[in-house]
Design an enzyme around this catalytic site. Structure first.
Site, mmCIF file in Angstrom:
data_model
loop_
_atom_site.group_PDB
_atom_site.id
_atom_site.type_symbol
_atom_site.label_atom_id
_atom_site.label_comp_id
_atom_site.label_asym_id
_atom_site.label_seq_id
_atom_site.Cartn_x
_atom_site.Cartn_y
_atom_site.Cartn_z
ATOM 1 N N VAL A 104 -35.468 -56.572 23.755
ATOM 2 C CA VAL A 104 -35.482 -57.897 24.351
ATOM 3 C C VAL A 104 -34.946 -58.956 23.381
ATOM 4 O O VAL A 104 -34.470 -60.016 23.794
ATOM 5 C CB VAL A 104 -36.917 -58.258 24.803
ATOM 6 C CG1 VAL A 104 -37.844 -58.423 23.600
ATOM 7 C CG2 VAL A 104 -36.955 -59.489 25.688
ATOM 8 N N LYS A 105 -35.010 -58.655 22.086
ATOM 9 C CA LYS A 105 -34.656 -59.653 21.074
ATOM 10 C C LYS A 105 -33.162 -59.992 21.049
ATOM 11 O O LYS A 105 -32.770 -61.011 20.468
ATOM 12 C CB LYS A 105 -35.091 -59.174 19.690
ATOM 13 C CG LYS A 105 -36.596 -58.928 19.555
ATOM 14 C CD LYS A 105 -37.402 -60.189 19.673
ATOM 15 C CE LYS A 105 -38.857 -59.957 19.307
ATOM 16 N NZ LYS A 105 -39.652 -61.170 19.343
ATOM 17 N N ASP A 106 -32.332 -59.160 21.666
ATOM 18 C CA ASP A 106 -30.901 -59.482 21.732
ATOM 19 C C ASP A 106 -30.669 -60.826 22.402
ATOM 20 O O ASP A 106 -29.759 -61.576 22.039
ATOM 21 C CB ASP A 106 -30.143 -58.410 22.517
ATOM 22 C CG ASP A 106 -30.096 -57.072 21.819
ATOM 23 O OD1 ASP A 106 -30.574 -56.975 20.664
ATOM 24 O OD2 ASP A 106 -29.572 -56.114 22.413
ATOM 25 N N ALA A 131 -31.543 -63.671 19.981
ATOM 26 C CA ALA A 131 -30.658 -63.631 18.812
ATOM 27 C C ALA A 131 -29.343 -64.350 19.119
ATOM 28 O O ALA A 131 -28.874 -65.196 18.342
ATOM 29 C CB ALA A 131 -30.392 -62.183 18.401
#
Length: 326
Positions: free
Chosen positions: A43-45, A48
């Protein structure tokens, strides 16, 4: 022809997938927002890319610069993808409780990685928070991301993850359940969903050793709540600005052992090969069973991929050493 200009064009628009066996005893429909379909497998994409683009727009990140961040691994991976495409250097500072796979993956993607001790206070010079800040001060033309307090973290989920869940469920979602670390996901998604329907309940999954649940219920930051834990990616010993406690309806705490056991169950019973926080999240859903009715639609978000935990959660010897398997 249908194709993306680069890998960043594939971020988002992840599927919803129904859970069947593990949630069979629940009266409601439980569906997973399956974030491993992002190119960095987490999910961090989403945040970012948002944080980098906002830093470029504001002038905080300049051409040829160095991105520096303290990370549990997944944000570092998302930032590494963005750095490669946009031509930045990437420095990740990670705690020693994170899996070896995460460190190896970050290095494979060209990041410089510093590993810091977990069992020190956040203000300790050796902590991964302090080390990242120090490196940013010492490195010319660098930008310290600070995902914990960076509003672009929250913004990414308000603009993408929340709207996707609302549209995919045709507005029928009644509960959103997610593990809480930096707070960007629960706060961004939760704010968007409550704007659409104030009756939607937003539940955070916390871990023992983290301060979120007690702070939410009492407003007291209790140092006695803080102690080392093995669950990766959720819980904190600080209060990130991205945790908007006012939009969270409640927290449930999941033990390290349950998080590990249920991560393995997701793989063997649902064919969902996921990370440590997914086990915590689905156990959290089961613990909240008395909050659900037959008409409810519960969306649980699964953060990252099981490949990052092969040496730990999916390793019988490690599980036996730590006391999670007989």
């Amino acid at each position: 022809m249908e194709y993306s200009e680069n890998i960043l064009g594939t971020i988002g628009n992840t599927p919803l997938i129904k859970l069947n066996r593990i949630t069979a005893a629940l009266p409601c429909l439980v569906i997973a927002k399956y974030e491993t379909f992002n190119p960095g497998n987490s999910v961090k994409d989403r945040m970012a890319l948002q944080m980098v683009e906002d830093a470029e727009t504001s002038g905080l990140l300049k051409p040829g610069g160095t991105i520096i961040e303290s990370t549990s691994g997944n944000t570092g991976m998302g930032l590494a993808l963005v750095a490669i495409i946009k031509g930045y250097k990437m420095v990740c500072v990670i705690s020693d409780k994170q899996s070896k796979e995460k460190v190896d993956i970050l290095r494979a993607m060209g990041s410089e990685v510093y590993v810091c001790p977990t069992n020190v206070p956040p203000e300790d010079p050796k902590s991964y928070y302090s080390t990242a800040k120090r490196l940013s001060e010492e490195t010319p033309n660098s930008w310290y991301v600070n995902q914990y307090d960076n509003p672009s973290n929250y913004k990414a989920h308000y603009l993408s993850t929340g709207p996707e869940i609302w549209e995919q469920t045709e507005g029928k979602i009644t509960h959103f359940v997610v593990g809480v670390g930096t707070g960007g996901t629960i706060s961004g998604v939760g704010t968007y969903l409550k704007e659409k329907n104030p009756n939607i309940k937003i539940w955070g999954v916390d871990t023992y050793g983290s301060i979120f649940k007690k702070y939410h219920e009492t407003g007291i930051f209790d140092d006695k709540e803080i102690y080392p834990y093995t669950t990766e990616g959720i819980g904190e010993d600080i209060l990130p600005k991205n945790v908007h406690f006012n939009i969270i309806d409640g927290f449930t705490k999941v033990t390290d052992k349950d998080a590990a056991i249920y991560t393995r169950r997701l793989a063997k019973e649902e064919a969902m090969f996921l990370g440590n926080s997914a086990g915590a999240a689905i156990k959290g859903v089961l613990q909240l069973a008395n909050h659900f009715t037959k008409d409810d639609v519960v969306v649980v978000l699964f953060h990252d991929h099981g490949s990052r935990y092969v040496g730990k959660i999916f390793n019988d010897e490690w599980m036996k050493e730590i006391g999670f398997l007989e």
